[in-house]
Each structure stands twice: as C-alpha cells, then as structure tokens.
Design an enzyme around this catalytic site. Sequence first.
Site, PDB file in Angstrom:
ATOM      1  N   LYS A   1       0.841  -1.204   0.000  1.00 63.15           N
ATOM      2  CA  LYS A   1       0.000   0.000   0.000  1.00 63.15           C
ATOM      3  C   LYS A   1       0.876   1.253   0.000  1.00 63.15           C
ATOM      4  O   LYS A   1       0.667   2.172  -0.799  1.00 63.15           O
ATOM      5  CB  LYS A   1      -0.898  -0.014   1.248  1.00 63.15           C
ATOM      6  CG  LYS A   1      -1.717   1.241   1.447  1.00 63.15           C
ATOM      7  CD  LYS A   1      -2.323   1.244   2.856  1.00 63.15           C
ATOM      8  CE  LYS A   1      -3.114   2.498   3.143  1.00 63.15           C
ATOM      9  NZ  LYS A   1      -4.394   2.560   2.442  1.00 63.15           N
TER      10      LYS A   1
ATOM     11  N   HIS B   1     -20.865   7.560  -4.528  1.00 65.00           N
ATOM     12  CA  HIS B   1     -19.543   6.988  -4.816  1.00 65.00           C
ATOM     13  C   HIS B   1     -18.805   7.792  -5.874  1.00 65.00           C
ATOM     14  O   HIS B   1     -17.624   7.578  -6.105  1.00 65.00           O
ATOM     15  CB  HIS B   1     -19.685   5.522  -5.226  1.00 65.00           C
ATOM     16  CG  HIS B   1     -20.370   4.718  -4.167  1.00 65.00           C
ATOM     17  ND1 HIS B   1     -21.742   4.518  -4.160  1.00 65.00           N
ATOM     18  CD2 HIS B   1     -19.906   4.125  -3.050  1.00 65.00           C
ATOM     19  CE1 HIS B   1     -22.069   3.823  -3.079  1.00 65.00           C
ATOM     20  NE2 HIS B   1     -20.981   3.574  -2.401  1.00 65.00           N
TER      21      HIS B   1
END
Length: 766
Positions: free
Chosen positions: A18, A698
């Site tokens: 990440k 979203h």
Amino acid sequence: MSTTVLGYPRIGDRRRLKQATESYWSGELDTAGLEDAGRSLRRQTWLTLRDAGLGHIPSNTFSYYDHVLDTAVLFGAVPDRFPSPYIAGPEIDLDGYFALARGSDQMAPLEMTKWFDTNYHYLVPELGPDTRPALRWDKPLAEHAEARELGIETRPVLVGPLSFLLLSKPTATAPPEFAPLDLLDELVEAYAELLGRMADAGVEWVQLDEPVLAADRSTAELDALRRAYDRLGGLPARPKLLVQTYFAEIGGALPVLARTPVEGIGLDFVAGPGNLDEVATLGGLAGKTLVAGVIDGRNVWRADLRQVLSTCATLLGLADELVVSTSCSLLHVPLDVEAESAMDPALRDRLSFARQKLDEVVLLGRALDEGHDAVADELAASQQSGTPEPAGTTDTRVRAWLESLAQVQGRSDYPQRAELQRSASSLPALPTTTIGSFPQTAQIRKTRADHRAGRIDDAEYQRLTRAEIDDVIALQEDIGLDVLVHGEPERNDMVQYFAERLAGFATSEQGWVQSYGTRCVRPPILYGDVARPEPITVEWTTYAQSRTDRPVKGMLTGPVTMLAWSFVRDDQPRAVTARQVALALRDEVHDLEAAGVRLIQVDEAALREKLPLRRADQDDYLSWATAAFRLATSGVADSTQVHTHMCYSEFGEIIGSFADLDADVTSVEAAHSRMELLTDLGKAGYQRGIGPGVYDIHSPRVPTVDEIEEALHLALAEVDADRLWVNPDCGLKTRGYAEVEPALRNMVEAVRRVRASLGAHARNGM
Ligand code: GLN
Ligand code: ZN
C-alpha cells in the site's frame, strides 16, 4: 503426501505494498521503485513459504491491485474505452493498469464488486462479442521464472476460464443475447497457449481457481466446465492441472470434474464439509491428486489438529495422492500473529494468521508422513482445552439473559405502528435525510488520532467533537433537511467503533487484510460472549438533538454486519453469536429511545454479502439474520421509528426478507438502477417506508436538481408518497464538503419541486 497453501497475503508486513503503490500514485516513487517493491514482496513471500517447509509453493498470487483485473489484462479483455493496447509486449504499462482499476479523467474504471461472500472486492471484467481473448501478458511466466532464480519451483495460480467468464459482465453495448460464457472456446484457446508456454518453461503444476463452482450452477455451465477442462486436459504438452475450488461444496461439479483429464482437484473441507460425503459417494477420486483444504483460510483460529487429522485420514483413502492445504487463499487473513505485541497473550495463543497457518499445514503433513507420534507435542498444543480462556470469553449473564429472551415480544403489526408514527410526526411528505456519516475531514481524523495518542484529553476531545456536531447540525438545518444526523465524527469505521466498545471483541494492531487495491481493513476479533458495558452512542446523539428542534436519527451498526466484518468465534453457531450482538445493540436502542431519540437507524450493510453461496443454505441464514435484527430493534415503542440501511440494489434472493427485518423504513442504493428495484420490492410485497438513494455518493459528481427530480418521479410511479423517503445512496464519509453541500442542496430543492407538484395534502408515514 505433500503440503501447500492456495495463496498468501500480498500486502506485506505493515502494508508495504500500500505504501509503495500510493507513493507511486502521488509521484513520489517511480515505476522502477514500485516494481522493486513488488519484487521484494514476492521474494519475501516465496522464501517464507519455502522456509516454513511447504511441499508446493504457489506463484502469481501477487498482484499490484487485484487478481481478476490481472486475468483480464492477461487475456487482453480490456474494454474499448481504454485505449489499447495497454500492454506493450511483456511489460505492463502500470498507469494503464491502474486506470482500469481506478479510472482517469476521461475513463470510468471497471466496476468493483464483492468476491463471493468475502469482504475482498474484485474488478469486474467487461466482455462483449468483439472481445478477442488472447494471451497478452507474461506475468505468470515471469513470476515463475523469478522464483526459479531463487531456486524455488512454483505452481502458478490462475483464475480459471469458467470463473473468469462467470465473474465478468457484458459491456454496455453488447446485444442482450450476448453472455460472457459465449467466449468460452476462444478464451480456452488463450489458456491453452499459456499452458503450452508453461510446459516449455518446465512448469510442473498449474492451479486454475474455479470458485464459481461453490455456487449453484446450471447444466449449461457444468457443460462449459467439462468442455474447458476436456480441452485443456487434452493438450499434448502442458503442466499438470489442478482445478481448485473453495468457499463451499461444489455439488454437481464434482462428478463432472472427476471425469475430465485434470490431474488434481482442490476442495474446501472447512466452508464445505459436505465435500467429504460427495467425494465418498463418488467412490473417491481414483487417479487424481486431492488438494484438501483443511486449514481455514477465512478465519483466524488455530485449528484443532487432531480433529483435522482424522478428516485427513478419511480422505487418504479416497484419492491417489493427498495434499494438505488451506481452504482458500490466505489473502483473507492477516499476515502474522507475532506482530500483535499488545494483545492478551491468552487470546494470541489461540490465533493463527497466515504465517501460523503455514506451520499448521506443514505439521499436518509431517503427522501424516511420519506418524502422529513424531509431532505429538505440537498436536497436543493445538488442542487448547487445557489452556486458560482469554479474559472475558464467558459471560454467564449474557447467556442467561439470552435464554430468558427466547420469546421476545415483538412490536405491533406494521400498519398499526405506521398509523401511530404518522399521527405523532410533523414531517412533511417525502422527508429528506442522509444515511448517517458526514465527510471525515482531516480535522476530524486528527482529533481522533490526537485523542488516541493521548495528545488531547477526554474533555478536549469532547469539545472538538461537539464543535464538529454543531457544524454538521447547523449545515443540515441550513440546507433544509428534515431528519438530521450527528454525522458520526467519532467513528473510525462503522464496525470497529462498536467492536472497541463491546465486551467479547478484541482489536489487532497489525491485522490488516486487503479489501480492495490499497485499501486494507483490520477486522475486529469476536472471541467471547458479547455485552455492552455502557451506552455507546447516546451521548453524541442526544448532544446533537439538543442543538436542533428537528428530529435527529440515532445510528447503529446491525448484528449481521458486525459479524460479517469481524473474525468470528467458531466454537458456537453464528446464529448464537449474532443473537448476543443483537442483545447488546438492543440495550443501546433502548437507551437511545429512553433519551428521547425517536428515529433509530440500524445499518445492515453486509446482509447481502453474507448470503450463503448455495441456495440450499440461504433460508436458514436469512432466518437467523433477520431474527437477530428484530431482536436488536423490537424493544422499542410502536411510535419509535426503526430505520435500516443497505448499500446495494441487487437484492436478488434476499428481497423477500426485507419485510422480515420488520423495520419501518429501509434506505437502499437505487440511483444506478433507475429505481427499478422499487418495482421488484413492490412485487415482493414490501409495503413499508422506503428511501431509495436518489444520487450516487460513490462519484464526486454533483447531481443536478433536474436529475434528482426525475429520480423522484420515477420512484413515485412505484411507491405512494406517504412511504417515500429521500436520501443519498450511502453515508457521506468518503466525500468532501465541496460535493456534499451542493448535492444535498440540490436534493432538497428537487424535493420542494416535487412536493409542490403533489399538492398540500400529502403527508408522510412518520
Ligand atoms: N451509517 C453509515 C454511514 O453513513 C452507513 C455506512 C454504510 O452503509 N456502509 O456511514
Ligand atoms: Zn451504505
């Protein structure tokens, strides 16, 4: 006898992948830097698996984002809106790859959806009649070669052709008669080419994952399965084929697979214990290798190895060769228990994360090879009856209380309640509200982090959080919303927040699991009897209510969602654990009501996600899941309005259970489907309050008044005005105020227009 695992966490320790990927996105790390990080993670994984003593080591389980996306790219199944080819020769264009996953200024990304009944999300490939599947990338071969340079022979893992097609969706422009499965024969030829190249490279085994077999499959689909593996099995030069399944029993697919020429079949005996009978009924898998998923890849508890060994003993007689394995990829569990230095040692001793599961698999292999006596001590240690229970595991009061509540008194029937709520309410027709959270600003995150780290004390934390609530309430009043929320600024996550405040749950420091791309979550661990030592949300909610004359809606996370996004004890049925969580929430609901909160929303975002894959198991689940919700919410007076929220619109099999939740109002996602689900809900007999999301949160795009007005008219064509609520699709926590404020203003304006067109007589059901 040998051992393997089906996959390993990709994110690395402390979420290394990440960090690297996000640095690459922000321009701090160049392509070479990201590729180095990927290489080093793969290398570390292979060395760990080898050093643990595994017999067979998988490769191609690494991914920069998602393994289904990798498969789409591998076979050139990239939709037209992405300028192709993204793949120049063997080298991938990483920016193109990430654009598929995340979109870009010009292009919408691939859709993302849940990977079966897990909390992992994959990217949905889009296929059309013009898609020409062909081998376009050498990732699986390159990773195999990379491992070989370390002296490690690996088994490349691929998503199998049937699963790839059934997990894909048709492109927007595909004719209605097109189904992705139409591409099977062509796609299988692309796999055939890949297998040929693997054979040239000396690959011994390849693993083709076919998890779609864990759900009910039609005759045509099973026929496609047979065709695919007859063809691949018949190739003159190829590696040995392992068709791997997981997440449930595979039913009618087993005899089909058994008759194909594949050398190995992998079955999940943890989530699909019935696979054992199915293999036995078939008279065993003569001539084949059985990869036995006996160590749970989905949960975090150490296995009782003696019990697992007895399963293995039965299986030994049923196949030519047995390989002990995990039930699925270890992608779904955290990396290493050793990283949990702050955890109660008694609890930590009972846990097994990915690294520990390797040892369990290897130990089972040794027990089967060398005899139980060779590993007697380790086997005894795995049976924990002698070791002390982690503090707080058993709470006799909770158990007694549950017993006494066997027959909860429900509320009156819905029509009676609705009438009462209507007469007690001063809400206008089409009441406007939101789903709970407001934007999680940098300031809110900082306040929480400072409090956690002790940089600010409780009083200062309360002052700052109240100031935030003041702002959110004032903004909602100014916008003109009817039912307000406090905005959830105190919550890091809708499950973790409650888990940290309920007895019976533990949280981890480094128990990260990939949810999608670089997003990782740390699921709480539900290890003991659940109770609520003290009120959780009452203070914040009543504070918010004290700042406004408009009603404030209380906000809780429901029992099924609490379970779905946690690792749950497996020493008692989930239905029992769900009832315990429900009971704790029932206390909270009761206290909210006693404090004067008249609307209480209990979110069940994960009700659909946890639906069992096989139809035969679904009714039982829906029955205990909806009962748990009712247990949590049925303690209130008829005049208190219970809301629930679910963040999706594809209800399919669960639509009939909506009414069983017995909530007064349900908010759902609907903006995408142009309110079509309202028709389905009507057909399913749902006659209560409904808040179909009128715009999609979203996306950062601000919906226009006209658009929302149109959505409302569509909704009103299906639902009477007195049951229609108006709200966005989901919570607003991931958005910024720059979008949220104008969007909500437009929503309220659209409602004003529609109300005017309805006339003054319409009143809502609250
Ligand atoms: N009340 C929660 C929120 O608004 C619901 C989130 C969800 O459904 N995922 O954030
Ligand atoms: Zn939602």
